[in-house]
Design a protein around this motif. Structure first.
Motif, PDB file in Angstrom:
ATOM      1  N   VAL A  53      43.463 -35.543 -14.627  1.00  0.00           N
ATOM      2  CA  VAL A  53      44.336 -34.632 -13.894  1.00  0.00           C
ATOM      3  C   VAL A  53      43.673 -33.263 -13.805  1.00  0.00           C
ATOM      4  O   VAL A  53      43.297 -32.686 -14.822  1.00  0.00           O
ATOM      5  CB  VAL A  53      45.716 -34.521 -14.594  1.00  0.00           C
ATOM      6  N   VAL A  54      43.532 -32.760 -12.583  1.00  0.00           N
ATOM      7  CA  VAL A  54      42.938 -31.436 -12.380  1.00  0.00           C
ATOM      8  C   VAL A  54      43.930 -30.439 -11.786  1.00  0.00           C
ATOM      9  O   VAL A  54      43.712 -29.229 -11.868  1.00  0.00           O
ATOM     10  CB  VAL A  54      41.662 -31.493 -11.509  1.00  0.00           C
ATOM     11  N   ALA A  55      45.015 -30.942 -11.182  1.00  0.00           N
ATOM     12  CA  ALA A  55      46.025 -30.052 -10.617  1.00  0.00           C
ATOM     13  C   ALA A  55      47.369 -30.749 -10.618  1.00  0.00           C
ATOM     14  O   ALA A  55      47.442 -31.980 -10.472  1.00  0.00           O
ATOM     15  CB  ALA A  55      45.651 -29.643  -9.195  1.00  0.00           C
ATOM     16  N   LEU A  56      48.421 -29.965 -10.798  1.00  0.00           N
ATOM     17  CA  LEU A  56      49.791 -30.485 -10.864  1.00  0.00           C
ATOM     18  C   LEU A  56      50.720 -29.650 -10.010  1.00  0.00           C
ATOM     19  O   LEU A  56      50.509 -28.436  -9.863  1.00  0.00           O
ATOM     20  CB  LEU A  56      50.327 -30.392 -12.297  1.00  0.00           C
ATOM     21  N   ALA A  57      51.754 -30.301  -9.518  1.00  0.00           N
ATOM     22  CA  ALA A  57      52.832 -29.594  -8.825  1.00  0.00           C
ATOM     23  C   ALA A  57      54.144 -30.278  -9.176  1.00  0.00           C
ATOM     24  O   ALA A  57      54.254 -31.499  -9.104  1.00  0.00           O
ATOM     25  CB  ALA A  57      52.622 -29.615  -7.319  1.00  0.00           C
ATOM     26  N   GLY A  58      55.128 -29.471  -9.555  1.00  0.00           N
ATOM     27  CA  GLY A  58      56.473 -29.959  -9.792  1.00  0.00           C
ATOM     28  C   GLY A  58      57.366 -29.449  -8.682  1.00  0.00           C
ATOM     29  O   GLY A  58      57.410 -28.239  -8.425  1.00  0.00           O
ATOM     30  N   VAL A  59      58.065 -30.350  -7.992  1.00  0.00           N
ATOM     31  CA  VAL A  59      58.823 -29.976  -6.796  1.00  0.00           C
ATOM     32  C   VAL A  59      60.211 -30.606  -6.775  1.00  0.00           C
ATOM     33  O   VAL A  59      60.462 -31.603  -7.454  1.00  0.00           O
ATOM     34  CB  VAL A  59      58.064 -30.378  -5.511  1.00  0.00           C
ATOM     35  N   VAL A  60      61.064 -30.012  -5.954  1.00  0.00           N
ATOM     36  CA  VAL A  60      62.405 -30.531  -5.697  1.00  0.00           C
ATOM     37  C   VAL A  60      62.686 -30.367  -4.213  1.00  0.00           C
ATOM     38  O   VAL A  60      62.372 -29.317  -3.636  1.00  0.00           O
ATOM     39  CB  VAL A  60      63.467 -29.751  -6.509  1.00  0.00           C
ATOM     40  N   VAL A  61      63.248 -31.381  -3.597  1.00  0.00           N
ATOM     41  CA  VAL A  61      63.776 -31.242  -2.247  1.00  0.00           C
ATOM     42  C   VAL A  61      65.197 -30.725  -2.402  1.00  0.00           C
ATOM     43  O   VAL A  61      65.991 -31.283  -3.150  1.00  0.00           O
ATOM     44  CB  VAL A  61      63.758 -32.583  -1.483  1.00  0.00           C
ATOM     45  N   ALA A  62      65.505 -29.626  -1.718  1.00  0.00           N
ATOM     46  CA  ALA A  62      66.811 -28.981  -1.858  1.00  0.00           C
ATOM     47  C   ALA A  62      67.290 -28.487  -0.499  1.00  0.00           C
ATOM     48  O   ALA A  62      66.516 -28.403   0.456  1.00  0.00           O
ATOM     49  CB  ALA A  62      66.711 -27.805  -2.838  1.00  0.00           C
TER      50      ALA A  62
END
Length: 142
Positions: A53-62
């Motif tokens: 893993v070199v990059a992460l994103a935590g997201v939510v559709v809202a």
């Protein structure tokens, strides 16, 4: 870009997330990811290079009155030894495509005041504009 859906994958990604969310130990991180998935539909996405893993994103559709249906990026972090190699741009661009597929009309994120390099990246490289200030207050027993 791949979605990380299992506690084992979240655990593997923790060292990268820890570079952004320094206040979280691994146990709290795992608990909160699980809780957020249930409560708000939080999803964790990663980019890998050579299997790591070199990059992460935590997201939510809202959806809200201000942004309509949107993708809110809670976390975006590139491993410190992999920065300035295009991983953040690739991940965020992938999220833009994914958000459109989810029916989103905007991407929204919040970035800490001290993160000036991140602000330059969002504005200059990714075409984001500052649209508001985010305020916070700890709730105590008052």
């Amino acid at each position: 870009m791949e979605e990380l859906t299992s506690p084992e994958e979240w655990r593997e990604s923790y060292p990268v997330m820890r570079q952004l969310r320094t206040h979280l130990d691994e146990e709290a991180f795992l608990r909160l990811v699980n809780e957020m998935r249930t409560d708000s539909g939080y999803r964790l996405f990663a980019l890998r290079e050579e299997g790591k893993v070199v990059a992460l994103a935590g997201v939510v559709v809202a959806t809200n009155l201000y942004n309509g249906r949107h993708l809110f990026v809670h976390e975006l972090v590139t491993r410190s030894d992999c920065r300035s190699r295009g991983f953040g741009e690739r991940l965020l661009s992938s999220l833009h495509r994914w958000g459109r597929e989810q029916g989103c009309v905007r991407v929204v994120l919040s970035s800490g005041l001290a993160r000036l390099d991140a602000h330059r990246f969002y504005e200059k490289k990714m075409g984001y504009e500052k649209v508001s200030f985010v305020f916070g207050r700890k709730l105590d027993g008052e």
